[in-house]
Enzyme design. Structure first.
Site, mmCIF file in Angstrom:
data_model
loop_
_atom_site.group_PDB
_atom_site.id
_atom_site.type_symbol
_atom_site.label_atom_id
_atom_site.label_comp_id
_atom_site.label_asym_id
_atom_site.label_seq_id
_atom_site.Cartn_x
_atom_site.Cartn_y
_atom_site.Cartn_z
ATOM 1 C CG HIS A 110 -2.057 0.985 1.094
ATOM 2 N ND1 HIS A 110 -3.339 0.689 1.472
ATOM 3 C CD2 HIS A 110 -2.095 2.258 0.626
ATOM 4 C CE1 HIS A 110 -4.124 1.746 1.242
ATOM 5 N NE2 HIS A 110 -3.379 2.716 0.739
ATOM 6 C CG HIS A 156 -0.925 6.687 -1.720
ATOM 7 N ND1 HIS A 156 -2.068 6.583 -2.471
ATOM 8 C CD2 HIS A 156 -1.239 6.154 -0.506
ATOM 9 C CE1 HIS A 156 -3.039 6.033 -1.751
ATOM 10 N NE2 HIS A 156 -2.554 5.761 -0.553
ATOM 11 C CG LEU A 157 5.136 4.737 -5.930
ATOM 12 C CD1 LEU A 157 5.566 3.827 -7.075
ATOM 13 C CD2 LEU A 157 6.333 5.087 -5.062
ATOM 14 C CG HIS A 174 -6.101 2.072 5.199
ATOM 15 N ND1 HIS A 174 -7.464 2.176 5.135
ATOM 16 C CD2 HIS A 174 -5.630 2.782 4.154
ATOM 17 C CE1 HIS A 174 -7.812 2.915 4.096
ATOM 18 N NE2 HIS A 174 -6.703 3.288 3.484
ATOM 19 C CG ASP A 220 -2.078 4.603 3.621
ATOM 20 O OD1 ASP A 220 -1.903 4.930 2.435
ATOM 21 O OD2 ASP A 220 -3.090 4.910 4.271
#
Lengths: 309, 434
Positions: free
Chosen positions: B66, B68-69, B237, B310
């Site tokens: 999990h 976020h790029l 999550h 996350d």
């Protein structure tokens, strides 16, 4: 005598000694305010910025007056838009203002936590004039001053706070202050306007206003904002008045004199009826006078100036 | 960053088997990206790169499912390159990229773009494609094409699929390809303008509350839809006691349900919010001690399948603002393993092998990915971990382009010293100095 706190961010965690010192100092200032020339030179040379990010008339005027009565220099900054929308960060705004050599900041903001945030940006003493739904400590202090004046002591006093407890920073600060000073507190309002787990703070909760009236020595009636109805938190203003409005009839049924307070501005005929607001049991105008005295006390005690009032 | 070596020797380590917990002292040789030999290897006989790892643990390469790029769209916050660097430094050899980019990862071109950008990286990047076009919650994406381009799951993460009928169709359709749907469970009407968990803490701080029920009603809905469709759902999550209980019972019923949790929800509670630290403003919010305890129980009894960071990069300008204005999220790639080790393993909540399993085997099972095994002939996908080294979290040493962590200045224990994937390896600065 001096305070153990450097800033007044809220009343949570503020000691009995500190609150007592503020209230005692305010009593002395109240005497000064009744003089022919109600002004002292105590804070001459000190500069206070009133930073108001949210509309306010009475709190701002009360602070401004307190500053003038103490001979402090004061400047006002008002903006109803948040820093994000304005493009300049709050940190930049406050640091720019501090660069002009200020000693204290009075701040009101729609976002909870902003006064604490400011303490991390600048060295000046920060006074919270209301942050979101968090705290409004000077309002609670002036409420407590008014109650102490009337009853002599706050110890054991029963105070019911009636109205929108969820969105009311006045309620939170009053709860912390009153409990610290040994009073008992009950909150009353529609369940939709009472925040989760509030009883864990040590207060009683009722949804029946007659029960609150029956129990209390004093009622602190909070303003009901019309927008709460729009948000679906209660069905109508009329029903609010029917269920929770403080009316003479309700008070007479209790067969005792109950002190009435309101932080203003009053919605007459909604949370409070006119004949109750204007009755001899109402402390509403004393609250306003005491507000200036309490704010003078807070400004002096956080200024670092050694002065005996 | 990473370097190439056709022949590489890890010397003096102990191989950890996350299933049994067994630790076997052995040297390990990698040749052309494959584990060539395990045993006692004399350095004099070896021609190639030698990395001394005395007493350190050799683990199957870890994965964070999990992440976020931000690329494409917000390259100022993170790029695929910087995210991969952060992942390596955190001891991860694989990550899954969430589709909430700009444009959203809702077309095969975007999946291919992400894969292409990560091609040269040591870290394998697995795109998670959007579930609906533009993540708007209305029309399904072209799941078959997306899968063929390399998507490993579908999600509208950072938001729920509000329309239950759309969620039903998505589960049916994705089920044809046996791919999971990753559900971010949040009833947006209940969470509304909420800032932190609804409890005595939100009442004290005057911050708009997010009730646990905002998560639980959606989990309950999605479990009902999984039952209806026989679809696979992975819950992202999770944060409350009731969520754990709902998922536990759905699993017992035999539904195809899995879930993940972040380390933050396992050792912090909403009491931490009294500092108004915007770095702790995460979604779902930190909950009450009772919720944390239930998550720990779920971790121990196997209800929870994966630990994730996350990783959500934001610039300092976005986070250094009034609490209500700050976005939700914290970076986590570089602190995931150290936080898990410090707060869960060292405190005795779960044994190390369990933690490693939740960071390697669990998530790959959810996503049908190959599980790295440490044996001769297998592909090299390894993390070398020093469980006892203490270090201070310093934001200026992060490889991530953002530094929105709540753990700056804290001392954590346990850090990856080296990762190996295919013929590429990376060593920490501390390891290089040895």
């Amino acid at each position: 005598m001096s305070l153990s706190i450097k800033h007044l961010l809220g009343l949570e965690g503020v000691s009995r000694e500190d609150i007592t010192l503020i209230l005692d100092t305010a009593v002395s200032f109240k005497e000064i305010l009744s003089r022919e020339i109600p002004k002292v030179p105590t804070l001459r040379g000190k500069t206070v910025v009133n930073l108001f990010y949210e509309n306010s008339t009475r709190t701002r005027i009360s602070f401004e007056l307190a500053e003038k009565r103490l001979s402090a220099d004061s400047v006002n900054f008002s903006s109803s838009t948040s820093s994000v929308k304005k493009g300049e960060t709050l940190r930049d705004t406050i640091r720019n203002i501090e660069a002009m050599n200020i000693d204290m900041v009075v701040v009101r903001h729609a976002a909870a936590g902003v006064p604490l945030f400011l303490t991390k940006c600048v060295d000046a003493a920060i006074i919270n004039a209301g942050d979101g739904m968090h705290e409004h400590p000077t309002q609670a202090l002036l409420d407590m001053m008014s109650l102490r004046e009337k009853f002599g002591s706050l110890e054991g006093l029963k105070v019911a706070i009636v109205g929108d407890i969820t969105h009311g920073r006045v309620a939170t600060s009053n709860i912390f202050g009153l409990l610290t000073m040994g009073a008992q507190v009950m909150v009353c309002g529609p369940k939709t306007l009472i925040p989760r787990d509030i009883e864990k703070l040590g207060v009683q909760v009722t949804y029946n206003v007659n029960e609150a009236i029956e129990w209390a020595d004093a009622l602190n009636v909070l303003r009901i904002q019309l927008e709460r109805q729009d948000a679906g938190l209660f069905p109508s203003i009329r029903e609010y008045h029917t269920e929770f409005g403080i009316t003479r009839e309700r008070l007479e049924r209790a067969k005792k004199d109950i002190t009435i307070m309101h932080p203003g501005p009053i919605n007459r005929g909604v949370e409070l009826d006119s004949d109750v607001a204007d009755s001899e049991h109402s402390l509403i105008l004393q609250q306003v006078t005491n507000g200036v005295a309490v704010r003078m006390a807070v400004l002096l005690l956080l200024s670092g100036v050694e002065a005996s009032v | 960053m990473s370097e190439k070596a056709t022949k590489l020797l890890l010397r003096g380590g102990k191989i950890l088997n996350p299933t049994t917990g067994e630790q076997t002292p052995a040297d390990l040789v990698v040749v052309n990206g494959k584990i060539d030999k395990i045993g006692v290897i004399a350095t004099s006989e070896f021609q190639g790169k030698i990395i001394e790892v005395p007493g350190q643990l050799i683990l199957p390469g870890l994965i964070d499912m999990h992440v976020h790029l931000r690329e494409p769209g917000r390259e100022d916050q993170e790029t695929i390159t910087s995210g991969c660097a952060a992942a390596m430094a955190g001891g991860l050899t694989e990550i899954c990229a969430m589709p909430d980019t700009d444009p959203a990862c809702d077309k095969q071109e975007v999946v291919r773009f992400v894969k292409k950008r990560a091609e040269q990286e040591l870290v394998n990047v697995h795109p998670i494609a959007a579930l609906t076009k533009k993540r708007a919650g209305a029309e399904l994406t072209e799941m078959a094409e997306l899968q063929r381009a390399g998507a490993v799951a579908f999600s509208d993460d950072e938001g729920p699929v509000v329309n239950s009928a759309v969620m039903r169709r998505a589960l049916e359709y994705a089920g044809m390809y046996n791919l999971p749907i990753i559900a971010h469970c949040e009833d947006l009407h209940l969470s509304a303008k909420g800032q932190i968990n609804e409890s005595i803490v939100s009442t004290r701080l005057g911050l708009m509350p997010i009730p646990g029920a905002a998560e639980e009603v959606m989990i309950a809905r999605d479990i009902a839809l999984a039952r209806l469709t026989d679809g696979r759902i992975h819950f992202a999550h999770i944060s409350t006691r009731r969520s754990v209980e709902l998922i536990r019972s759905a699993k017992q019923e035999g539904l195809k349900i899995t879930c993940e949790v972040t380390p933050y929800h396992l050792f912090l509670t909403d009491e931490a919010m009294t500092t108004f630290d915007t770095n702790l403003k995460i979604n779902p919010p930190l909950r009450q001690p009772d919720d944390r305890d239930a998550l720990l129980e779920g971790l121990i009894d196997g209800t929870i399948d994966a630990l994730v960071s996350d990783h959500s990069p934001y610039s300092i300008e976005e986070k250094d603002v009034e609490f209500a204005e700050a976005p939700f999220g914290m970076i986590g790639l570089e602190t995931l393993l150290p936080l898990v080790n410090t707060h869960l393993v060292k405190k005795g909540t779960i044994p190390l092998e369990k933690a490693i399993s939740l960071l390697s085997i669990g998530p790959r099972k959810v996503l049908n990915l190959d599980i790295p095994v440490i044996k001769e002939g297998a592909a090299a996908n390894l993390t070398v971990f020093d469980p006892s080294c203490s270090f201070t979290v310093e934001i200026d040493k992060f490889y991530s382009k953002s530094n929105n962590t709540a753990f700056a200045g804290q001392t954590l224990t346990g850090q990856a010293t080296c990762v190996i994937n295919r013929s590429l390896y990376w060593m920490s600065d501390a390891e290089k100095k040895k």
